[in-house]
Structure formats: structure tokens, C-alpha cells
Design a protein around this motif. Structure first.
Motif, mmCIF file in Angstrom:
data_model
loop_
_atom_site.group_PDB
_atom_site.id
_atom_site.type_symbol
_atom_site.label_atom_id
_atom_site.label_comp_id
_atom_site.label_asym_id
_atom_site.label_seq_id
_atom_site.Cartn_x
_atom_site.Cartn_y
_atom_site.Cartn_z
ATOM 1 N N SER A 127 -14.775 45.470 -78.508
ATOM 2 C CA SER A 127 -16.100 44.857 -78.644
ATOM 3 C C SER A 127 -16.753 44.660 -77.285
ATOM 4 C CB SER A 127 -15.955 43.499 -79.338
ATOM 5 O OG SER A 127 -17.099 42.708 -79.077
ATOM 6 N N LYS B 151 -19.229 42.836 -76.940
ATOM 7 C CA LYS B 151 -19.750 41.469 -76.971
ATOM 8 C C LYS B 151 -18.815 40.526 -76.225
ATOM 9 C CE LYS B 151 -23.146 42.107 -80.112
ATOM 10 N NZ LYS B 151 -23.080 43.577 -79.987
ATOM 11 N N HIS B 152 -17.548 40.912 -76.111
ATOM 12 C CA HIS B 152 -16.586 40.050 -75.440
ATOM 13 C C HIS B 152 -16.320 40.592 -74.038
ATOM 14 C CE1 HIS B 152 -15.705 39.002 -79.724
ATOM 15 N NE2 HIS B 152 -15.826 37.811 -79.180
ATOM 16 N N ILE C 24 -5.870 34.473 -79.655
ATOM 17 C CA ILE C 24 -7.021 35.251 -80.135
ATOM 18 C C ILE C 24 -8.228 34.333 -80.295
ATOM 19 C CG2 ILE C 24 -7.927 36.512 -82.132
ATOM 20 C CD1 ILE C 24 -5.205 37.879 -82.366
ATOM 21 N N ASP C 25 -7.983 33.116 -80.787
ATOM 22 C CA ASP C 25 -9.088 32.159 -80.876
ATOM 23 C C ASP C 25 -9.686 31.896 -79.506
ATOM 24 O OD1 ASP C 25 -8.765 31.997 -83.555
ATOM 25 O OD2 ASP C 25 -7.654 30.097 -83.553
ATOM 26 N N THR D 98 -12.853 36.940 -70.282
ATOM 27 C CA THR D 98 -11.396 36.907 -70.329
ATOM 28 C C THR D 98 -10.827 37.874 -69.305
ATOM 29 O OG1 THR D 98 -11.447 36.451 -72.709
ATOM 30 C CG2 THR D 98 -9.362 37.252 -71.793
ATOM 31 N N TRP E 121 -11.362 42.808 -80.810
ATOM 32 C CA TRP E 121 -11.790 42.143 -79.581
ATOM 33 C C TRP E 121 -11.802 43.138 -78.415
ATOM 34 C CZ3 TRP E 121 -9.152 41.157 -74.921
ATOM 35 C CH2 TRP E 121 -9.792 40.266 -74.041
ATOM 36 N N GLN F 109 -11.685 34.892 -78.224
ATOM 37 C CA GLN F 109 -12.910 35.070 -79.013
ATOM 38 C C GLN F 109 -13.986 34.110 -78.528
ATOM 39 O OE1 GLN F 109 -13.646 37.174 -81.443
ATOM 40 N NE2 GLN F 109 -11.726 37.951 -82.281
ATOM 41 N N ALA F 110 -13.546 32.915 -78.164
ATOM 42 C CA ALA F 110 -14.509 31.888 -77.780
ATOM 43 C C ALA F 110 -14.918 31.995 -76.312
ATOM 44 C CB ALA F 110 -13.912 30.503 -78.047
ATOM 45 N N ASP G 187 -2.276 34.024 -82.638
ATOM 46 C CA ASP G 187 -3.543 33.604 -83.252
ATOM 47 C C ASP G 187 -4.260 32.576 -82.385
ATOM 48 O OD1 ASP G 187 -3.281 35.282 -85.366
ATOM 49 O OD2 ASP G 187 -2.283 33.812 -86.663
#
Length: 852
Positions: free
Chosen positions: A338, A340-341, A270-271, A279, A335, A274-275, A267
Motif C-alpha cells: 500500500s 498509503k502507508h 500490524i495494528d 514505519t 500493508w 497500520q496506524a 496482530d
DNA sequence: TTACCTGGCTCG
DNA sequence: GTACGAGCCAGGTAAT
């Protein structure tokens, strides 16, 4: 304690106590033994693999032994029990059987089984468990029975331990008192080289401190990154020094790689992703074949030096905790899918396939460091190791160091998790750091930026083509194979008769002996190594006066067809999809072209009628095969880049370009051109693209050198712009060390920069050819992207299935054929506006052979 | 037995 | 020596 251990036989536990080294000293001890010993020591501590910072060979050898010993230790207890408990892998039993084979060499009564035999057994019985259960039915080539092997497993262990001059059980108590394994292979190698093995032992016994007992670099991951061991490395980069760029520098103590084995840790990561703006992502799998590969784990990096590895499918008897693969993927899927990432990968096409096999369509692949490296330096290797070395000055861990190589290579899922964590995290970390260094260099040049964007877009299309695969009618090929086989037999019979003895017609050596020794035919030409050549040109010459060379030529061509195409292609059909899935290497060809392999679908025969039949086996699964190819693409590019008005006019007027140039060169009207004149013009047209000289042209069309010179002179007189271009490009290449395609792709020729001499002539020809071949590559890539985008936008069912340099092949439903045939020339022609029209020819048929 | 090299041949 | 760019096959041999 004795100071001269080399002269004595010392039980291993004593050696361990005396030296801190598990050394066995017997008369005649060799490198193998010390390697075996080191491996025993490693396994005694539960170590699976040893990381080396320096020489690969020793670490590799030790690791191979570690693998064998671990396997042996597992299996000696109870074969079936081991199978049940640990699920021993087929390759492990092969290794084990190999071990028997190795050991049984000198042991009468112990049969020898090689990996081929073992592999054959496994192929027949599928699993090791099946194999063991059927042991009494299984016979090796020499008649030995597998059942006989099983009781001998224990015997083998005895033999091996006798060879090591100790019992493993004796060894372990000695080792228990030691600190964790410390191996500095640089030092090992140096001592070994400097003193030889026995002297080395003396050195050790006299001064044990010479070997560092605690060198964390050698064992614990983390150190091979961050500093280059070889500070004298000189970069061949055209863009900058090898010195690490400021952004890429991460001091070793700041590097942190972690395994993610708890939900909390997952987790947290994943945070982070996401931010993150970007990556770095990398996968570890079971195979280098992307469609065969199964996901073993994945690594992430959002900040240089900080990376994690999520093990998902590691196996082995002492594998640590792992999160459930499906649950992890379910959590990551939003993720991963997406756009967006943004993600950066090194060779994203591979990872995209791996995720697709997990039913995950990876999105947001915005950057690919392999393609970045390729766009910057297409003439250099683009694997992670070499690129990191060149651009970061960092020596990453080679894959071979983790998994071994060749037949003894292990699967990544057998790699211990801590080692895998280091390796995989490092890959993600280096990917991010490479991106930080390379991306600005590309952005600084408009042409490179455009080229890179094209490569990233092409990568997505290639993933689709590779996954589509192409349907093959194996029956057609099998029938052809049968026919070719019979013809080969007939040819062999006749050839043996002419030669007066049987010989291997596939062996250039034996053919040479027959022709030039036994039959005393004249030697026409010799090969690079000095042997008389028997290639096509030589045999054709000899065939004018003798019968046997003609048979050999026919045999050669048929044998090639059979072995490479009609026999091979059916075996390449994917069992799951029933289709052939080639692999396109996007960063292999220095000019920007693709390369196809496994199988290569870019060299399927076409020039002879019987060869072309192979293309009949490339069939449609939807309705029809449609093929579209750029016509005379490289010659058109020559016209464009040279700006030669005559050549541009030839293309502008359309029609038969070779006939038109023949008319120009020979000063006749197009309908007066003879076949010979057209052939000469065609040969010149093709030849000048390659920088051919008069000698080459003379050879090619069978005229004298002086005649060839006259032709070329007339050609250049009629097309002065072409001659000027060829001179100009040589100067440019020499001055700046690279040439460019029309769209700004840079193609480097470092050997030309400021150089001269005989050896540079070949490089000059390459430099003349590169802008044309490279621009053609740019164009077809643009076309692939445009066509695939169009297919998707129109929601068509048509599949793009092949690219052959200037040709695209599609598997098309009947109701889309007309649309494709109408639109493909437009789409392909509109990708660029040159000074000549970009025309293409479209064909259709129920198979590739008909679609031409 | 395997790994690597050579010679030869396929394509654009 | 002599035409650019690739990949793959069989044979032969060196290393293991």
C-alpha cells in the motif's frame, strides 16, 4: 586452590570452579587456546554467538570457534542422522572439513582437505547428503577418498578435545553451576594487552572479581544501542555536531526489542504499523546479493526505541518457534503493497528486491536513510554502522559481528533468533531515528530537498533496471574467448623466444625482470613502490626501439578482454532469468554518479575495434537494442556553469564542437582546421573538465610543455569565462568546503576547507570537476526517471536495461523502436533547461555494438 | 588457504 | 608530482 594457575596444568572443570572461568593452562598455551576455551564454554551453555561491545576481533574469533564446535557436536553423533534431522548446511561441512584439515596438520595418516576441495565436492554433488552417499566415489586432489574421512570424524573430535586438554563431557558439569555467559571483551582485551596471557591468568586467579561476572551488555542484546562508548569521537559532519539530536536520544533502559513469534503479537504490530504515519522497515536475508537473497525475517519500528523482529526462516537444531513465512507475508502484504502507508528504509532498493522475490511489490517507499546520508555527505560511507555513528553517536552492531566475515561467514538464517532480534530490531530502530535527524536537515535546503527527491525516484528506477537485467549471447562470447585464447598462446610463444625464456606475461614483476634485468632495456619510469613501471605508456615508449614491449602490449589488452569480459560475463548470467543483472550502487560515487558492479556494465570496451565486439554479445530479447546518449554532456555543463558566451555559442550553433573550438583557438575557419588542431582542441576540451595542467596536456598529445602552455593560454583567451569559472570554483570550495551542482547537490571537499599546500592541488582539480560530473549525474538520473515514468504511462513493453553515465540502453520490441527513437531525445532533453541545448544521439541495432 | 595490496586496464 | 570519477583482474605476499 592454586593461586598461580598459569604454571600448572589444571583440568578445565577445576579451573571453572576456581575462577568462574573455563581456563586451560598448559605450557605454551596461546591466544588460540583461550579463544577455543571461551568458545567451549559458550557452547556448553548452548550459546551460539557472543556479542561484544568493544573489540571485534576477539568476539569474532570466539564466534568462529563456537560455530565449529557446534557443528562438530552435531555431527559427531551420526553424520547421516544429523543431516536428516537438522539439514546441515554445505558451509558447515566445509567448516568441519576445514577443522579436519587444521587438525591433521601434525597428525600422520589423517589427510588434509581444504575448503576449496570441500567446495568442489559439494558443487559436484549438490547436497551434503548426496556427498555422503557417494563418499566412496569422491577423491580429493591428493587422491584421498571422502569415505576415509567419515570414520575419522570421531577421531577428529578426539584430537580436538585432546588439544583442549579436556573432554567436552567433563566440561559441561563444571559449567552447569555457572551463571549465564558473561564476556566483557573490553576488559579481556585490556588485560590481555596489559599483562600478556599468563599474567592475565595470574590476575584472574588472584582477583577473580576483576572480571565482571554479570555484564548483561556483553551477552544480552540491548546495550550497544543508545550510547556511544567513545565520547571523544569527533564528527566529520559538515552539518552538525556528533552529539545526538534531541529526537534521536533514547536512553538505553527505554529500548525495547521483541521477537514476534505468536499471531497475537503479530496482530498487535500490524495494528501499530497500520496506524503509524511512518514505519521503519528492514529485512534480513540469506545473501548480500539482492536477487539471490531469500527473506529470513523482517523488522519494524514505529517509535524510536520500540522495534520488533519477525523471524520467518531461521534454521538450526534448537531454533525456537517461528510463524509460518507465507502466512505472515499474506497478512502483511496489504500493508507492504500500500502506498498509503509510508515506509522508511536504509537502502530500500535492496529490500524492494527481496520482497519482489516473494512476489510482493513494496509500495510507499517514501524515505531512504541511506540516500539521506548520501545527499548530505556523499563523500562519506553510508552503511548503517557508520551513519549511525556519525549522526546518532550510536555504535550499532556490525553485520560481521553477527555473521562473521570472509569464508567463515554464516548465513543470517543460522543466527540464533534472540541475537537476530536484537540486530534486526536495532536496524529498524536506527533507521527511524536517522530519518528523524536527517530529514529536517535536507528539508532546510531547497537544493538538497530536490536532490533527495531525485535520488528516491531514481532508486525505484534502478530496482526496475537491475531486475530487468540484460540478455547476453554467451555463444558469441565463448567464440571470442576461444579466438582470444589462441592469440594469447601465439603471443606467448613469440615473447618467450624474444626473451630467451618463458615467463608470466601477466606479471608486472616478471615482465620487469625480463625487460630491465635480463634484457637491460632502459627504465622509463618507476611505480609508486619503486619498481620499474611496465604500464602502457612505458611499453609504448620502449616499443619504438624493441620488439618485445609491443608483444606485451598486445598480450595485455587481449588478456584483459578475455579474463574480464569474454570469460567472465557468461558466468554472470543468472540461472533463473538467463540474463545478466548488474548492481547499481547509488551512494558510492562522491559526485552523484552511479557505480555498477557484479558485473560492472559501465566499463565494457568500446575504444578499440576488437574490444567493441564484446558489445555484440549484449543482445535484445524483445527485438532491438536502442541506445541514447547525451552528447558532450560535461562540456555543455561547463558552458552553462561558466556562462562563457563563446562556448555557449559553439554549442548553440551545433556541429562538431571540437572542430569549432579548434577554429576558435587557432584562429582559422572550421573547414581549415587540421586533424592535429582538432585533436589538440579535443584534448583541451576533455582535459579542462578534469582541471588538467600543461604537463598533462603535453603528455596527452605528445607536444612540449611550452607548446601545451601556449595552447591552453589561447584557449583561455578565447574562453575567458571558463578560466574565471575554474578560479571561482576553487575559491568557493576552499571557503565553504563544498561545491554544488546546477541542481543543488552538495559535494564536499573537507580537505580543502581553509587548507593549502601541494596535497590540495589534487582536491582542487576534483572540486573543479565535481560540479560538471555531478550535474551530468543529476541530468541522467532525471532522464531515467522521466523515461521510466513515460514507459509506464504509455504502457510500453520496452525495458530499460543499462545506464552508462551519459547513456541509457533499452531492450525494445520492434513495434516500439520508432516511438523510442523519436521520443528519447525529447524526454532526455527536456529534463532541464540550461543555457545550452541538451542533445542526445539515438541508435538501434540487434545488439549493443550496433546500436551506437 | 585466505586476505589484502599493487599494478594495470576498462569505461564515461 | 603532474587529469576527474569508478570496478575488476592476475600476481604476489603476509597472515592464518
Amino acid at each position: 586452590m592454586p593461586t598461580d594457575l598459569a604454571s600448572q596444568i589444571v583440568p578445565i572443570h577445576q579451573a571453572v570452579k576456581a575462577l568462574g572461568w573455563p581456563v586451560i593452562c598448559t605450557p605454551g598455551v596461546e591466544a588460540d587456546d583461550i579463544i577455543g576455551t571461551l568458545a567451549v564454554r559458550a557452547t556448553g551453555h548452548g550459546v551460539h554467538t557472543i556479542v561484544s561491545t568493544g573489540d571485534k576481533d576477539l568476539a569474532q574469533l570466539v564466534n568462529e570457534h563456537v560455530e565449529l564446535i557446534n557443528t562438530m557436536n552435531n555431527e559427531r553423533q551420526d553424520v547421516q542422522g544429523v543431516i536428516d534431522r537438522y539439514g546441515v548446511r554445505p558451509d558447515q561441512i566445509i567448516d568441519y572439513l576445514m577443522l579436519i584439515g587444521d587438525t591433521s596438520d601434525n597428525i600422520p595418516g589423517v589427510p588434509k582437505v581444504g575448503p576449496k576441495t570441500a567446495a568442489k565436492w559439494l558443487t559436484e554433488y549438490g547436497t551434503l547428503a548426496e556427498l555422503i552417499l557417494n563418499a566412496d566415489k569422491i577423491k580429493g586432489v591428493a587422491g584421498q577418498n571422502l569415505r576415509d574421512f567419515i570414520p575419522r570424524f570421531d577421531l577428529t573430535r578426539q584430537l580436538v578435545t585432546v588439544k583442549l586438554d579436556c573432554e567436552i563431557d567433563d566440561l559441561i558439569p563444571g559449567l552447569d553451576s555457572l551463571k549465564p555467559l558473561a564476556l566483557d571483551s573490553d576488559t579481556l582485551i585490556k588485560l590481555y594487552d596489559d599483562y600478556g596471557f599468563r599474567s592475565w591468568l595470574r590476575e584472574l586467579s588472584g582477583d577473580p572479581d576483576r572480571i565482571p561476572q554479570q555484564d548483561s551488555r556483553a551477552v544480552k542484546p540491548g546495550s550497544t544501542v543508545g550510547s556511544s562508548p567513545n565520547t571523544e569521537t569527533v564528527s566529520t559532519s559538515s552539518y552538525g555536531p556528533a552529539a545526538p539530536q534531541p529526537m534521536a536520544v533514547v536512553s538505553p533502559e527505554l529500548i525495547h526489542y521483541e521477537s514476534v513469534t505468536t499471531w497475537e503479537a503479530l496482530d498487535k504490530w500490524i495494528d501499530k504499523i497500520q496506524a503509524a504515519e511512518l514505519t521503519a522497515l528492514d529485512t534480513e536475508t540469506t545473501s548480500l546479493d539482492p536477487l539471490q537473497a531469500s527473506l529470513v525475517g523482517l523488522s519494524l519500528c514505529v517509535e524510536a526505541g520500540q522495534a520488533c523482529y519477525i523471524p520467518l526462516a531461521h534454521r538450526g537444531y534448537d531454533v525456537g518457534p517461528q510463524l509460518d513465512k507465507q502466512q505472515v507475508l499474506a497478512k502483511l502484504k496489504p500493508w507492504l503493497t500500500s502506498d498509503k502507508h509510508a515506509k522508511v528504509l536504509h537502502n530500500a532498493k535492496y529490500d524492494a528486491h527481496v520482497f519482489l522475490s516473494e512476489d510482493i511489490g513494496l509500495k510507499g517507499i517514501e524515505e531512504d536513510t541511506m540516500l539521506q546520508a548520501y545527499v548530505l555527505e556523499s563523500h562519506l560511507r553510508v552503511n548503517m554502522q557508520d551513519v549511525a555513528q556519525r549522526w546518532l553517536g550510536v555504535t550499532g552492531t556490525p553485520y560481521e559481528e553477527i555473521c562473521g566475515k570472509g569464508a567463515k561467514q554464516i548465513c543470517f538464517d543460522e543466527v540464533a533468533v534472540d541475537l537476530a532480534t536484537h540486530y534486526a530490531s536495532e536496524d529498524a530502530d536506527l533507521t527511524l531515528r536517522l530519518h528523524q535527524v536527517l530529514r529536517p536537515l535536507i528539508a532546510a535546503h531547497e537544493g538538497l530537498e530536490a536532490t533527495y527527491a531525485l535520488e528516491v525516484a531514481t532508486s525505484r528506477v534502478l530496482t526496475i533496471i537491475e531486475r530487468n537485467g540484460v540478455a547476453i549471447d554467451s555463444d558469441v562470447l565463448h567464440k571470442q574467448s576461444h579466438g582470444l585464447g589462441e592469440r594469447l598462446l601465439g603471443l606467448e610463444e613469440k615473447a618467450y623466444e624474444l626473451a630467451g625464456q618463458p615467463f608470466n606475461m601477466n606479471s608486472p614483476k616478471q615482465v620487469g625482470e625480463i625487460l630491465f634485468d635480463r634484457m637491460q632495456l632502459p627504465v622509463v619510469r618507476k611505480t609508486a613502490s619503486g619498481a620499474p613501471s611496465t604500464d602502457e605508456a612505458v611499453l609504448t615508449t620502449l616499443a619504438q626501439d624493441y620488439p618485445l614491449p609491443k608483444l606485451l602490449l598486445e598480450h595485455r589488452s587481449i588478456a584483459k578482454l578475455k579474463s574480464t569480459y569474454t570469460d567472465k560475463l557468461p558466468r554472470m548470467v543468472n540461472a533463473k532469468t538467463g540474463r545478466v543483472h548488474t548492481r547499481y550502487a547509488q551512494a558510492a560515487v562522491i559526485t552523484g554518479r552511479l557505480a555498477s558492479s557484479d558485473p560492472n556494465l559501465q566499463n565494457i570496451p568500446v575504444r578499440t575495434a576488437e574490444g567493441r565486439r564484446v558489445r555484440d554479445a549484449f543482445v535484445s530479447s524483445l527485438g532491438k537494442i536502442v541506445s541514447a546518449d547525451y552528447s558532450q554532456i560535461e562540456l555543455r555543463i561547463m558552458a552553462h556553469v561558466s556562462g562563457d558566451q563563446n562556448l555557449i555559442r559553439v554549442f548553440a550553433e551545433g556541429g562538431d564542437v571540437h572542430r569549432a573550438t579548434a577554429a576558435e583557438v587557432f584562429g582559422v575557419s572550421p573547414d581549415e582546421v587540421t586533424a592535429d588542431q582538432r585533436n589538440a582542441a579535443k584534448a583541451i576540451n576533455f582535459g579542462l573538465i578534469y582541471g588538467m595542467g600543461e604537463f598533462g596536456l603535453a603528455n596527452n598529445i605528445g607536444i612540449t610543455r611550452s607548446a601545451a602552455k601556449a595552447y591552453i593560454d589561447r584557449y583561455f583567451a578565447r574562453y575567458p569565462g571558463v578560466a574565471e569559472y575554474m578560479e571561482r570554483i576553487k575559491v568557493v570550495a576552499k571557503e565553504q568546503g563544498y561545491v554544488e551542482t546546477v541542481f543543488g547537490r552538495r559535494l564536499s571537499f573537507p580537505e580543502l576547507k581553509g587548507a593549502r599546500g601541494a596535497r590540495t592541488a589534487a582536491a582542487e582539480r576534483a572540486a573543479i570537476n565535481a560540479p560538471m560530473q555531478g550535474t551530468a549525474a543529476d541530468l541522467i538520473k532525471k532522464a531515467m526517471v522521466a523515461v521510466q515514468d513515460w514507459l509506464e504511462q504509455k504502457k510500453l513493453k520496452t525495458l530499460m536495461v543499462m545506464q552508462v553515465h551519459d547513456e541509457l540502453v533499452f531492450d525494445v520490441p520492434e513495434d516500439e523502436v520508432a516511438l523510442l527513437k523519436a521520443e528519447l531525445p525529447r524526454l532526455m532533453g527536456e529534463v532541464a533547461s540550461l543555457d545550452v541545448p541538451l542533445t542526445s544521439e539515438v541508435g538501434e541495432g540487434s545488439n549493443w555494438g550496433q546500436a551506437h
